[in-house]
Design an enzyme around this catalytic site. Structure first.
Site, PDB file in Angstrom:
ATOM      1  CE  LYS A 223     -12.649   7.553 -18.383  1.00 11.00           C
ATOM      2  NZ  LYS A 223     -13.003   8.841 -17.808  1.00 11.00           N
TER       3      LYS A 223
ATOM      4  NE  ARG B  60      -2.914   0.432   3.353  1.00  8.47           N
ATOM      5  CZ  ARG B  60      -2.207   0.643   4.468  1.00  8.47           C
ATOM      6  NH1 ARG B  60      -1.475   1.733   4.601  1.00  8.47           N
ATOM      7  NH2 ARG B  60      -2.230  -0.229   5.465  1.00  8.47           N
TER       8      ARG B  60
ATOM      9  CE1 TYR C 102     -16.413  11.425 -16.253  1.00  6.09           C
ATOM     10  CE2 TYR C 102     -15.952  11.471 -13.901  1.00  6.09           C
ATOM     11  CZ  TYR C 102     -16.336  10.780 -15.029  1.00  6.09           C
ATOM     12  OH  TYR C 102     -16.647   9.458 -14.930  1.00  6.09           O
TER      13      TYR C 102
ATOM     14  CG  ASP D  44      -9.510  15.724 -15.344  1.00  2.00           C
ATOM     15  OD1 ASP D  44      -8.839  15.089 -16.178  1.00  2.00           O
ATOM     16  OD2 ASP D  44     -10.541  15.266 -14.809  1.00  2.00           O
TER      17      ASP D  44
HETATM   18  C1  LIG Z   1     -13.412   9.350 -16.564  1.00  2.04           C
HETATM   19  C2  LIG Z   1     -12.988  10.653 -16.067  1.00  2.04           C
HETATM   20  C3  LIG Z   1     -12.716  10.864 -14.711  1.00  2.04           C
HETATM   21  C4  LIG Z   1     -12.929   9.782 -13.672  1.00  2.04           C
HETATM   22  O1  LIG Z   1     -12.064   8.698 -13.853  1.00  2.04           O
HETATM   23  P1  LIG Z   1     -12.434   7.163 -13.493  1.00  2.04           P
HETATM   24  O2  LIG Z   1     -11.192   6.451 -13.899  1.00  2.04           O
HETATM   25  O3  LIG Z   1     -13.630   6.799 -14.292  1.00  2.04           O
HETATM   26  O4  LIG Z   1     -12.699   7.098 -12.045  1.00  2.04           O
HETATM   27  C5  LIG Z   1     -12.262  12.120 -14.327  1.00  2.04           C
HETATM   28  N1  LIG Z   1     -12.096  13.110 -15.213  1.00  2.04           N
HETATM   29  C6  LIG Z   1     -12.350  12.952 -16.525  1.00  2.04           C
HETATM   30  C7  LIG Z   1     -12.149  14.077 -17.462  1.00  2.04           C
HETATM   31  C8  LIG Z   1     -12.798  11.719 -16.992  1.00  2.04           C
HETATM   32  O5  LIG Z   1     -13.069  11.566 -18.292  1.00  2.04           O
END
Ligand SMILES: *Cc1c(COP(=O)(O)O)cnc(C)c1O
Length: 386
Positions: free
Chosen positions: A195, A46, A98, A170
């Site tokens: 993604k 961890r 998001y 982000d």
């Molecule tokens: C998908 C997404 C998230 C969240 O991520 P997860 O891996 O689904 O928890 C945060 N910000 C953006 C822009 C995203 O597309």
């Protein structure tokens, strides 16, 4: 070394004992101590795991930071990050954030006395006006999801810095291949590694990178204390995915531009949001801070009644949430990613009931266009029959 090289070499030369080119997956949860008071550098997974450390060092390097952190999902990364803030603190965030981040800020953080003001962060005067004496961070997404609004990262970072607040970006949509927010003055860059970075719709992951050692130490403490770390097998999948990020991003972008141009000419399509299109608002700003436009686009159809038949008619493109994988996906933001955002709020920034979002994959662009063409045609005839 250039980013293509650093990506392709991710994980190589990490095991001098065997010379493994593909990084070993260390499943061990615990590591034996050589003697009392001694450590190999690894004690308990961890806290630190050798496979995860390779991924964390890789994201720090790709974003030009000094520390990286890997979590079980993008939301786990964000949930850990916001533990930096205390009751009474205030945040300023992009107003078409998001949906999951919005839900966390509104339904969890607000309960704990941490309030967020949402503004069009593309408008620096609006950002400046929203900042309060207790503002501790600006939380920015650029381009935004799904209307691809552009925010000046350096401009936001300058405002935040003057007020002693952090700038969090982000960077999921652009990836470090196209955009590196830490170089533009941001303090924290975050990714849903699920993604583009993973890239194959087969691993959930969140990543953070920072350029300040002290902030890195705080996040290391939080990551270990909260414990939502990424497992070693998933870390390996992420490193494997990153190796082809450059190739994939180029292809996503090439296809997205061709699809966006085709959609713009379609009589049943009333609007296309893609930063590579000549009329896109903020295109100039985007080009100043990014080296590409990415693979995400959204488009509005002439009538809401076309949405269901389109989603029911696509054959190559999957009607599925998420984005950034090699397979093309289509989603309906109003009912999916942005369902938790009140209708008046989302409509005010363009997420209407006629809007569809496309994550353009790396298939042949003509096959993607042919699929959209037949789906739009099916929708048009169904609408006119009614
Ligand atoms: C998908 C997404 C998230 C969240 O991520 P997860 O891996 O689904 O928890 C945060 N910000 C953006 C822009 C995203 O597309």
């Amino acid at each position: 070394m250039r980013i293509e090289t650093r990506l392709a070499q991710a994980g190589n030369r990490k095991d001098p004992v065997t010379g493994a080119v593909s990084v070993p997956i260390h499943h061990s949860t615990t590591f034996a101590h050589p003697a009392l008071g001694q450590s190999t550098g690894f004690d308990y997974t961890r806290t630190l795991n050798p496979t995860r450390k390779v991924l964390e060092d890789t994201i720090a390097d790709l974003e030009n930071g000094v520390r990286g952190f890997a979590f079980a999902s993008g939301m786990a990364a964000i949930a850990c990050l916001v533990e930096l803030f205390e009751p009474g603190d205030h945040l300023v965030a992009s107003n078409d954030l998001y949906g999951g981040t919005y839900r966390l800020l509104e339904q969890i953080l607000r309960r704990k006395g941490i309030e967020t003001t949402y503004v069009d962060t593309g408008d620096l005067a609006a950002v400046e006006a929203a900042v309060q004496p207790n503002t501790k961070a600006l939380f920015v997404e650029t381009p935004t999801n799904p209307t691809m609004k552009i925010t000046d990262i350096a401009g936001c970072a300058a405002i935040a810095k003057r007020r002693g607040a952090l700038t969090i970006v982000d960077n999921t949509f652009m990836s470090p291949y196209f955009q590196r927010p830490l170089d533009l003055g941001a303090d924290v860059v975050l990714h849903s590694g699920t993604k583009y970075l993973g890239g194959h719709n087969d691993v959930l992951c969140g990543l953070l990178a920072v350029k300040d050692e002290q902030l890195g130490e705080k996040l290391f403490f939080l990551q270990n204390s909260i414990g939502a770390v990424l497992g070693p097998q998933d870390c390996w999948l992420m490193i494997r995915g990153l190796k082809t990020l450059a190739l994939r991003m180029e292809k996503h972008q090439e296809n997205a531009l061709l699809v966006a141009e085709w959609l713009s000419r379609h009589p049943q399509v009333t609007k296309v949001y893609y930063p590579g299109l000549p009329h896109h608002p903020g295109k100039h700003m985007h080009e100043k801070q990014s080296s590409g436009y990415g693979g995400m686009l959204s488009f509005e159809v002439a009538d809401e009644s076309m949405v269901e038949p389109i989603l029911g008619s696509v054959k190559l493109i999957s009607f599925a949430e998420s984005l950034g994988g090699v397979e093309s996906l289509i989603t309906y933001p109003a009912r999916q990613t942005h369902f938790d955002i009140p209708k008046e709020v989302r409509e005010a920034y363009g997420v209407t009931d006629r809007l569809l979002r496309l994550s353009v994959g790396i298939e042949h662009y003509q096959d993607i266009i042919a699929d959209l063409e037949q789906a739009l045609e099916a929708a048009r005839s169904e609408v006119s029959v009614r």
